[in-house]
Design a protein around this motif. Structure first.
Motif, PDB file in Angstrom:
ATOM      1  N   LYS A  23       0.815  -1.225   0.000  1.00 32.63           N
ATOM      2  CA  LYS A  23       0.000   0.000   0.000  1.00 32.63           C
ATOM      3  C   LYS A  23       0.841   1.265   0.000  1.00 32.63           C
ATOM      4  CE  LYS A  23      -3.943  -2.073   2.271  1.00 32.63           C
ATOM      5  NZ  LYS A  23      -4.177  -2.545   3.646  1.00 32.63           N
ATOM      6  N   GLU A  25       4.015   3.882  -1.434  1.00 30.18           N
ATOM      7  CA  GLU A  25       4.773   4.295  -2.609  1.00 30.18           C
ATOM      8  C   GLU A  25       6.205   3.794  -2.480  1.00 30.18           C
ATOM      9  OE1 GLU A  25       3.805   6.269  -5.398  1.00 30.18           O
ATOM     10  OE2 GLU A  25       1.905   5.607  -4.560  1.00 30.18           O
TER      11      GLU A  25
ATOM     12  N   ASP B 202      -4.161   2.126 -10.159  1.00 38.53           N
ATOM     13  CA  ASP B 202      -3.348   1.962  -8.963  1.00 38.53           C
ATOM     14  C   ASP B 202      -4.128   2.571  -7.803  1.00 38.53           C
ATOM     15  OD1 ASP B 202      -1.539   2.041  -6.933  1.00 38.53           O
ATOM     16  OD2 ASP B 202       0.014   3.138  -8.026  1.00 38.53           O
ATOM     17  N   ASN B 204      -3.259   3.004  -4.735  1.00 41.68           N
ATOM     18  CA  ASN B 204      -2.469   3.796  -3.790  1.00 41.68           C
ATOM     19  C   ASN B 204      -2.197   5.161  -4.408  1.00 41.68           C
ATOM     20  OD1 ASN B 204      -2.296   1.459  -2.245  1.00 41.68           O
ATOM     21  ND2 ASN B 204      -0.416   0.835  -3.293  1.00 41.68           N
ATOM     22  N   VAL B 205      -2.856   6.182  -3.898  1.00 43.40           N
ATOM     23  CA  VAL B 205      -2.688   7.509  -4.493  1.00 43.40           C
ATOM     24  C   VAL B 205      -2.067   8.452  -3.478  1.00 43.40           C
ATOM     25  CG1 VAL B 205      -3.800   9.249  -5.908  1.00 43.40           C
ATOM     26  CG2 VAL B 205      -4.945   7.067  -5.503  1.00 43.40           C
ATOM     27  N   ILE B 206      -1.035   9.168  -3.911  1.00 44.26           N
ATOM     28  CA  ILE B 206      -0.487  10.238  -3.076  1.00 44.26           C
ATOM     29  C   ILE B 206      -1.291  11.499  -3.391  1.00 44.26           C
ATOM     30  CG2 ILE B 206       1.533  11.689  -2.659  1.00 44.26           C
ATOM     31  CD1 ILE B 206       2.086   8.980  -1.694  1.00 44.26           C
TER      32      ILE B 206
END
Lengths: 455, 455
Positions: A23, A25, B202, B204-206
């Motif tokens: 999960k 980066e 994806d 998982n995002v920032i």
């Protein structure tokens, strides 16, 4: 997050670690592992184990975000097969960076682990001078012939499974890889399938040559807002591209170097904490010695006018005010000029324009500072019979110091640039030393006149 | 190029100008016109004429690259229809920047020229605090629902004719614009047409929140190497994106501000030459006055020890060496610490680690400088009967000055950060002033002891 992973490692609950990693980066996973290593909280063997938990494609990216010491540690613990897998998944420019950081025995293992084609490209990039566009480019980019159709191109992209760094712009070439145009992925997506690339490409291309200085390359990014710039050889054949993230790194490094030079420190390759105490001391001592010894000039000047302050001891008390103000004025100007030059706002041909501007600024500043200082001395030493003479003398010296130091502060960095020395080296500390000497000289000469002292 | 265009304008050969413009990048056309204006080489009316020669879509982009004064000039010469055309072709974030730069009467014209939908978005962005992520974002981005197929998405992109800033990343949302994933254009292009976006995105995002400081946003770009970052509100609804080129601008502005603060200058919004002499003087005088007046402390200290230098006049000659060296040591440390903090290498929790490191560095540096200085004085004043005492006294004072100034140089910037003052304000000039006073104090006290002087 940090503590959760640490606890999981201690409890040998690697399934949980794996779940958390999935999960995060890549940059954050690298940070985490680097932290474990730096704080010596997790055993080296366990860190290697953590790295092995990562999926193959993630592993290579995590690897690039790590610092040199971790990279070396990991490579030394890899089997040949593991090393090959990581190297295989690295972009060519990242492999080159790695090779530049590692000691010789590790470099040999890296080269052995690269496939022959990559090795050829790595060697090519390594041949370019350090700090040139050639040394910072990557050789992974998409180029297509002008007569290809949009449909064919989309098909080809789909079948090749392109890497994300390169897919935003397609470079159009004719025979011999000669670059004749660029095409953004947007234009490709919104064009008809049977359109020829040559008809929809933009024939005006901004390129950089392989030999171009990396600072110039970075400034092109700031100017044109591109995601990538093509690098060409002297016959306009495209040999690579530089991506915006590498340009951001260069800007950051160059600025850090400027900061260091302006504080009379030799820049360090490593971060603050990674640099050992002895190296920090070594990077700082040279300039301190030079500046300390050159301050002897000021002390000789002061010694020469002993008669003056023997007669009027209060003169001595004004030395810090004079040298301090001169130093600050000089550092203001030199910083403005140095920054202006690195942003490209000030060029060498503006030499006289800058001098004239700083002269006008310094006159305004000098008059105000002189007047305030006059008032300050009159109040502070009002009981002294010679107060007026002292005030005149110090204030005149302030005016001279401000104007001199602002002029020195703009002339020196520009002169340095003209003879290709880094202008940042001509910053505050260096200028202060010169300003200190000239200010004391002017001050005591004014004092001799005002107080009618003979030496 | 510059001269060719100028000659063409003078010869009224606008066909030639148009031809040259068609081969130039937008940033270069803007530079060219800005140059004509700055050097007053081309009449204002003719510059407007030149701008009208540009194709409509190019015109808006050229416009964004210009400086405020040119923008204002052009807007004032535009008809309402022309203004509408330019505004129409601007990205929302560029329109917002424009509004922030322009005087009130011009702002009204800009808002009138915007269509109602843009006006709503502009007002939304303007409401976010200055220097927040919300104020630097653009509202033009692509978002798609998770159940859409790859084929539909490609079709939609094709039919909308997306703008280049936004097409590289597609944001996947569910009801209410809640952000649940990202998808790069690469993954889209290399996936099967009937695949659902939700399966290939994806998750998982920032993200950054609208209220996040723009400096933090910029550092995220440096960390993750993204082309764009999504901006979300406190319920994770995507409201905009920040693109890498805006992040680069912020980094540049913040660094320029640091440079200015570290040289005791109030930062200016405009470039060096665009800032008038009076504003330059105003930006510099305040700090100079404060520092000049606070140097009174040193002068009081020196005055207090008049008896000391009346007995041993050579003491005075060593003041510049001492204060100079102390100032340089302090500026080395403060610069390293300030830069380390802005790069995120040094954090507040490292307080004691930094102090301990700087202490060890300062001991090494102090001993070397003290020893060299001892030798220097022995040589320089070898004929003076009190040379040994003088050498001991100055060298001890150097050792004390180096250690003190390095500690002050790391404590002050970190303390400033802790109470949320810009650490850069605690740089060289400020530290020198404190170091000057404490160094002279220590110096004369050592002298009193060594020379057995009573005051």
């Amino acid at each position: 997050m940090y503590d959760i992973v640490k606890d999981a490692v201690e409890a040998r609950d690697f399934r949980k670690v794996k779940e958390i990693f999935s999960k995060l980066e890549e940059a954050d996973i690298a940070d985490l592992m680097q932290g474990f290593h730096d704080n010596k909280e997790v055993d080296t063997k366990d860190i290697t184990l953590l790295f092995r938990l990562l999926p193959k494609d993630t592993a290579a990216e995590v690897f690039t975000y790590m610092e040199s010491d971790m990279k070396e540690l990991l490579i030394n613990s890899f089997t040949d097969t593991e090393l090959e897998e990581v190297i295989d998944n690295l972009f060519i420019d990242d492999t080159v960076d790695l090779i530049e950081e590692m000691p010789a025995n590790v470099v040999q293992r890296i080269l052995d682990a690269s496939d022959p084609q990559s090795r050829r490209q790595i060697n090519m990039i390594l041949k370019y001078p350090e700090d040139s566009a050639g040394s910072m480019m990557t050789t992974e980019f998409i180029y297509m012939k002008r007569h290809m159709s949009v449909g064919e191109t989309l098909q080809k992209i789909r079948s090749l499974g392109m890497v994300k760094e390169t897919v935003y712009t397609i470079y159009i070439t004719e025979a011999d890889r000669k670059l004749i145009g660029v095409l953004s992925i947007l234009d490709l997506l919104t064009s008809d399938d049977d359109e020829e690339l040559g008809n929809i490409m933009d024939p005006n291309v901004i390129t950089v040559e392989t030999t171009e200085d990396r600072e110039v390359v970075a400034s092109q990014f700031a100017k044109y807002d591109y995601v990538a710039l093509p690098v060409v050889d002297n016959e306009n054949r495209i040999v690579g591209i530089v991506t915006f993230d590498d340009a951001m790194d260069v800007i950051e490094e160059e600025v850090t170097e400027d900061f260091a030079h302006m504080a009379a420190v030799e820049p360090s390759e490593e971060s603050y904490f990674k640099t050992p105490v002895f190296i920090h001391a070594k990077n700082r001592i040279m300039w301190l010695l030079v500046l300390m010894l050159s301050s002897t000039i000021s002390s000789v000047i002061i010694g020469h006018y002993e008669a003056a302050f023997a007669t009027v001891p209060l003169l001595v008390a004004s030395i810090p005010t004079l040298t301090g103000t001169g130093g600050n004025c000089g550092s203001q100007t030199s910083t403005m000029v140095i920054r202006g030059m690195s942003l490209g706002e000030i060029e060498l041909k503006d030499f006289f324009k800058v001098i004239f501007k700083e002269f006008r600024i310094s006159v305004i500043v000098a008059i105000i500072l002189g007047a305030v200082n006059f008032a300050r001395i009159c109040i502070q030493y009002h009981s002294d019979p010679q107060v007026t003479k002292l005030a005149i003398c110090v204030s005149l010296a302030i005016v001279a110091a401000v104007i001199m130091s602002k002029l020195i502060g703009c002339i020196l960095p520009m002169a340095a640039k003209a003879v290709k020395i880094d202008p940042a080296l001509m910053a505050a500390p260096f200028i202060s030393t010169i300003v200190d000497a000239s200010t004391t000289l002017v001050f005591f000469n004014i004092a001799l006149l005002v107080f009618h002292i003979r030496i």
